[in-house]
Every structure is written in C-alpha cells, then in structure tokens.
Design a protein around this motif. Structure first.
Motif, PDB file in Angstrom:
ATOM      1  N   ARG A   1       7.939   6.747  -6.575  1.00  8.96           N
ATOM      2  CA  ARG A   1       8.379   5.391  -6.876  1.00  8.96           C
ATOM      3  C   ARG A   1       8.622   5.241  -8.373  1.00  8.96           C
ATOM      4  O   ARG A   1       7.727   5.486  -9.185  1.00  8.96           O
ATOM      5  CB  ARG A   1       7.336   4.386  -6.410  1.00  8.96           C
ATOM      6  N   PRO A   2       9.841   4.851  -8.778  1.00  6.77           N
ATOM      7  CA  PRO A   2      10.124   4.729 -10.208  1.00  6.77           C
ATOM      8  C   PRO A   2       9.356   3.567 -10.822  1.00  6.77           C
ATOM      9  O   PRO A   2       9.143   2.539 -10.171  1.00  6.77           O
ATOM     10  CB  PRO A   2      11.636   4.480 -10.252  1.00  6.77           C
ATOM     11  N   PRO A   3       8.929   3.705 -12.067  1.00  2.00           N
ATOM     12  CA  PRO A   3       8.190   2.606 -12.708  1.00  2.00           C
ATOM     13  C   PRO A   3       9.110   1.431 -13.024  1.00  2.00           C
ATOM     14  O   PRO A   3      10.315   1.597 -13.239  1.00  2.00           O
ATOM     15  CB  PRO A   3       7.671   3.255 -13.998  1.00  2.00           C
ATOM     16  N   ALA A   4       8.534   0.247 -13.039  1.00  2.00           N
ATOM     17  CA  ALA A   4       9.285  -0.947 -13.407  1.00  2.00           C
ATOM     18  C   ALA A   4       9.231  -1.088 -14.925  1.00  2.00           C
ATOM     19  O   ALA A   4       8.241  -1.557 -15.477  1.00  2.00           O
ATOM     20  CB  ALA A   4       8.685  -2.178 -12.732  1.00  2.00           C
ATOM     21  N   THR A   5      10.284  -0.650 -15.591  1.00  2.00           N
ATOM     22  CA  THR A   5      10.292  -0.590 -17.050  1.00  2.00           C
ATOM     23  C   THR A   5      11.170  -1.684 -17.631  1.00  2.00           C
ATOM     24  O   THR A   5      12.361  -1.767 -17.335  1.00  2.00           O
ATOM     25  CB  THR A   5      10.814   0.777 -17.533  1.00  2.00           C
TER      26      THR A   5
ATOM     27  N   GLU B   1       0.832  -1.205   0.000  1.00  4.40           N
ATOM     28  CA  GLU B   1       0.000   0.000   0.000  1.00  4.40           C
ATOM     29  C   GLU B   1       0.868   1.256   0.000  1.00  4.40           C
ATOM     30  O   GLU B   1       0.564   2.234  -0.709  1.00  4.40           O
ATOM     31  CB  GLU B   1      -0.926  -0.013   1.222  1.00  4.40           C
ATOM     32  N   GLU B   2       1.946   1.256   0.774  1.00  6.85           N
ATOM     33  CA  GLU B   2       2.859   2.401   0.776  1.00  6.85           C
ATOM     34  C   GLU B   2       3.457   2.626  -0.604  1.00  6.85           C
ATOM     35  O   GLU B   2       3.552   3.761  -1.079  1.00  6.85           O
ATOM     36  CB  GLU B   2       3.983   2.163   1.790  1.00  6.85           C
ATOM     37  N   ALA B   3       3.871   1.539  -1.258  1.00  5.14           N
ATOM     38  CA  ALA B   3       4.485   1.664  -2.581  1.00  5.14           C
ATOM     39  C   ALA B   3       3.490   2.198  -3.597  1.00  5.14           C
ATOM     40  O   ALA B   3       3.838   3.045  -4.448  1.00  5.14           O
ATOM     41  CB  ALA B   3       5.020   0.304  -3.023  1.00  5.14           C
ATOM     42  N   ARG B   4       2.260   1.743  -3.537  1.00  6.21           N
ATOM     43  CA  ARG B   4       1.244   2.203  -4.493  1.00  6.21           C
ATOM     44  C   ARG B   4       0.937   3.679  -4.320  1.00  6.21           C
ATOM     45  O   ARG B   4       0.546   4.363  -5.279  1.00  6.21           O
ATOM     46  CB  ARG B   4      -0.029   1.380  -4.325  1.00  6.21           C
ATOM     47  N   ASN B   5       1.101   4.183  -3.105  1.00  9.40           N
ATOM     48  CA  ASN B   5       0.805   5.585  -2.829  1.00  9.40           C
ATOM     49  C   ASN B   5       2.035   6.486  -2.861  1.00  9.40           C
ATOM     50  O   ASN B   5       1.943   7.666  -2.519  1.00  9.40           O
ATOM     51  CB  ASN B   5       0.130   5.703  -1.452  1.00  9.40           C
ATOM     52  N   ASP B   6       3.175   5.936  -3.270  1.00  9.28           N
ATOM     53  CA  ASP B   6       4.424   6.702  -3.318  1.00  9.28           C
ATOM     54  C   ASP B   6       4.558   7.367  -4.690  1.00  9.28           C
ATOM     55  O   ASP B   6       4.813   6.690  -5.690  1.00  9.28           O
ATOM     56  CB  ASP B   6       5.617   5.775  -3.075  1.00  9.28           C
ATOM     57  N   PRO B   7       4.401   8.697  -4.767  1.00  6.45           N
ATOM     58  CA  PRO B   7       4.474   9.365  -6.077  1.00  6.45           C
ATOM     59  C   PRO B   7       5.874   9.360  -6.669  1.00  6.45           C
ATOM     60  O   PRO B   7       6.041   9.582  -7.870  1.00  6.45           O
ATOM     61  CB  PRO B   7       4.013  10.794  -5.762  1.00  6.45           C
TER      62      PRO B   7
END
Length: 407
Positions: A222-226, A214-220
């Motif tokens: 957080r770099p995308p997994a590309t 939940e913390e990761a989903r709400n972290d603006p």
C-alpha cells in the motif's frame, strides 16, 4: 534584553512560516481512504458539508465512521443541502441521539421563496482545524467508484487534501455558515424501533469498513499517503448571506484567468459561459493565452439542462480560439479544476455555469506550486484519451457533418 535574546528574536521573526502541505486526490481509492484516515485521526472536531448526502452503502458506511468518532468524544457537525439530504430519517434521528449535529441549508420555507433556487454546492471536510479536504465529490457511492451499488455510472472527479493555515480559514467559513440564518437543524423523528434498526444498519456497514481498514493496514504494497510542501494555499468561498461584502468565488476565479499569460487548462462538467466569463476568456485569448476546456459530451453528461445550454456556445468558443474537448465516458466528468500558466492549481466545487456564478454557494482551493501543477496537468491530459476535440462546426473532429445529433 541580552544580545543573544535579541538575535534569537530576530531569527524567529525572519524565519518563514511553515509551508502548507497538499496532495491531489484524483483516484476514487485515494479520495475514499483520505477521508477515512482523516476521521480516524480526529481528536477534537470534524466539520463536513456536502451538496449531496445519499442513501447508499458508501454514505451509510461514512456515517457509521463519523458515529464512531462521536462516540470517542469528537465533536461532529454536518451541513447538507436540504434538497439533497437523502439520509434516511431514522438514521438522522440515530445520529442525533449519538451526539452528531446535522443542519440543512435552505430548507423549504414559504417566507423564503428564493431559497428554492439558492443551493449550497460546497464539498468540504475539516478535522481539528488543521486538515482540510475540498473538491468536487459529494458523499455518495458514485463519486468513489461504487456506482454499481446503486446501478449508476461513476464520476471522474478530483479533490485536494491540505494541511496548514488554509484549514483555519475554511473552519471560520464553516462555523459562520453553521451559525447563520441560512441553515436549520434537521427535525428527524423516528420511533425507538426505527432508531434501533438504523443503528444496526450502520453497524453492518461499519463492520465492512473495519475489515477493509484492517486489510489496508496489513498490505505491504500500500503506497503511503504523502503530502508535499507547497506555497501558501488560498481557500475561496462565497459570502455567507447576501449582506456579506466578501468577493464571490466566480469573481476570484475570473481574476486568476485575468492573470494568465501563457495557458489556462480547464475541466468543468457543465459549460454554459456567462457574459462575465466570456469577457475574461476573450481577454485572455487576445493576450495570446492558450485556453483548453474539457467538458462532457451528450453521452457522458448527467444533466441535460446545462448540456442544452452548452450546445449553442460550442461553435463560438472554438471560433474564438478555445481548444474545446468533450469527454466521452463511460463515466461522467465531474471535476472542477484548472491549471494556470503551469504553476497555479485550482480545485473546487465551482462549475462554469450561471448556477455556480449567481445562485449556488461555492468554494475553491488555489495553490501556486509548479510541481503540483505539473502533476495536475498530467492527470488532465490523460483525460483526453477518453475525449474528442470539437472543430469549428461544433462537431467532434472527423465526424460526419450530416450527423446533427453528434455533440
């Protein structure tokens, strides 16, 4: 057939296949989050194998995540080496009751004495036949930066995450091993009370993970997994059983070294060169290939036996022309990786020692892509900041020659 349909058919036949996509998982956080994301995205099937499944918070959290996948209808199959299956018996019984199937590679059997030394060293995760993760990390806290949980040093490691056709080949290999005589279903038995306690234990660890998700989903930030497109990716594996005529991983990797024309940059936690590897290495050096190898120092290694075997080779390797470095820690180098000629990346479970060559079951991913190779080379170069180069005496450069204990 109309002209339009003929042209369309020719266009489809001539169109290149969709490229595989890949990314390097070099940091502990990337490696952990990639595994979580893959399991959360699974809809049909999760196949996972590892040399070690521990009895520690990271392992138990991972098993709680897999249990939730099984509860939503995903088929979950696990293979673990029998000597390193540390999952508590009651937890295994609970997972079996939840529909997760677990098989052990080469459990102890009086009629199979050679199984004692022939181990499964694979580290592999497959989701829905299209997503693949492989490399050097076992399922244990120390491989993901949580060594403090079990009062142990962490490992410096590397995986590749792949989406594409390579996953289909890896799935065929996993299922062949799963259905072979090399593995046996676990016989984990426990009382209802023990199973209930195991369920509560996994609930506790999964609750911690849910909060982190939940913390990761709400972290603006957080770099995308590309994942980036790359050329065709080869999945290499050892034969399943001794009657399989397939080529071994070690043979394939020596052939890749034989194709090198400019450079071979290698990382291996253990370095005990076999005769076959030394021959391939010497031939590369005679062709003018620059060979650099990073391995562990005595202070960084987690295994004194291969370290003892390595000591006698150091001076010869340097005198033959190898640029030899030793990682100083405080972590232990565990990555098994290489970059050939600045364009071919190799990541897997294979160590440069006799066990990987002759006894263990191993696997590797091979990607030919200059951009990915440049990224991997940059990460490997950064490791030299915590390493010392070995000179022609077999000592670190600048070391006092009288300090015979320095390696």
């Amino acid at each position: 057939m109309s002209t339009a349909k003929i042209l369309l058919a020719l266009l489809l036949l001539s169109s290149p296949a969709l490229a595989d996509r890949v990314r390097i998982l070099a940091t502990d956080r990337q490696a952990a989050e990639a595994r979580v994301e893959m399991v959360l995205a699974a809809r049909e099937e999760i196949l996972a194998s590892a040399f070690i499944f521990g009895d520690d918070p990271f392992t138990l959290t991972s098993l709680g995540l897999l249990r939730d996948a099984a509860r939503r209808g995903v088929r979950v199959l696990l293979i673990v080496d029998a000597q390193w299956n540390q999952i508590p018996r009651a937890v295994q019984a609970h997972l079996k009751a939840e529909g997760i199937e677990i098989r052990e590679y080469h459990p102890f059997r009086l009629d199979r004495p050679l199984w004692l030394v022939r181990r499964m060293h694979d580290k592999l995760t497959l989701v829905d036949g299209r997503s693949l993760l492989a490399g050097g990390r076992n399922i244990q806290s120390t491989y993901f930066g949580f060594g403090h949980q079990i009062r142990s040093s962490n490992y410096v490691d590397c995986d590749l995450q792949v989406e594409g056709d390579a996953a289909a080949e890896a799935r065929r290999y996993f299922l062949a091993l799963w259905s072979s005589n090399e593995v046996r279903p676990v016989r984990a038995r426990a009382t209802p009370a023990e199973i209930q306690e195991a369920a509560r234990l996994l609930d506790h660890h999964k609750a911690w993970l849910d909060a982190r998700i939940e913390e990761a989903r709400n972290d603006p930030n957080r770099p995308p997994a590309t994942l980036v497109e790359a050329g065709p990716i080869r999945f290499l594996h050892d034969p399943v059983g001794h009657r399989d005529p397939a080529r071994k991983v070690g043979t394939e990797l020596r052939d890749l070294l034989g194709l090198a024309r400019e450079s071979a940059i290698i990382e291996s936690p253990y370095l005990v060169p076999s005769r076959a590897f030394r021959q391939a290495l010497d031939e590369a050096l005679r062709r003018g290939v620059h060979v650099r190898i990073l391995t562990n120092s005595l202070g960084a290694t987690d295994n004194l036996w291969p370290q003892a075997g390595y000591v006698g080779h150091k001076r010869d390797l340097v005198l033959s022309g190898v640029e030899l470095w030793e990682y100083q820690g405080p972590e232990c180098l565990h990555a098994k990786a290489a970059v050939i000629d600045g364009e071919t990346v190799i990541v897997g479970s294979y160590n440069l020692d006799p066990r990987s060559e002759s006894l263990n079951s191993e696997l590797a991913l091979v990607v030919r892509d200059p951009t990915l190779a440049a990224e991997m080379r940059s990460r490997m170069d950064a490791h030299l900041g915590q390493a010392r180069r070995i000179d022609a005496r077999g000592f670190p450069e600048g070391a006092d020659e009288d300090r015979k204990s320095v390696v």
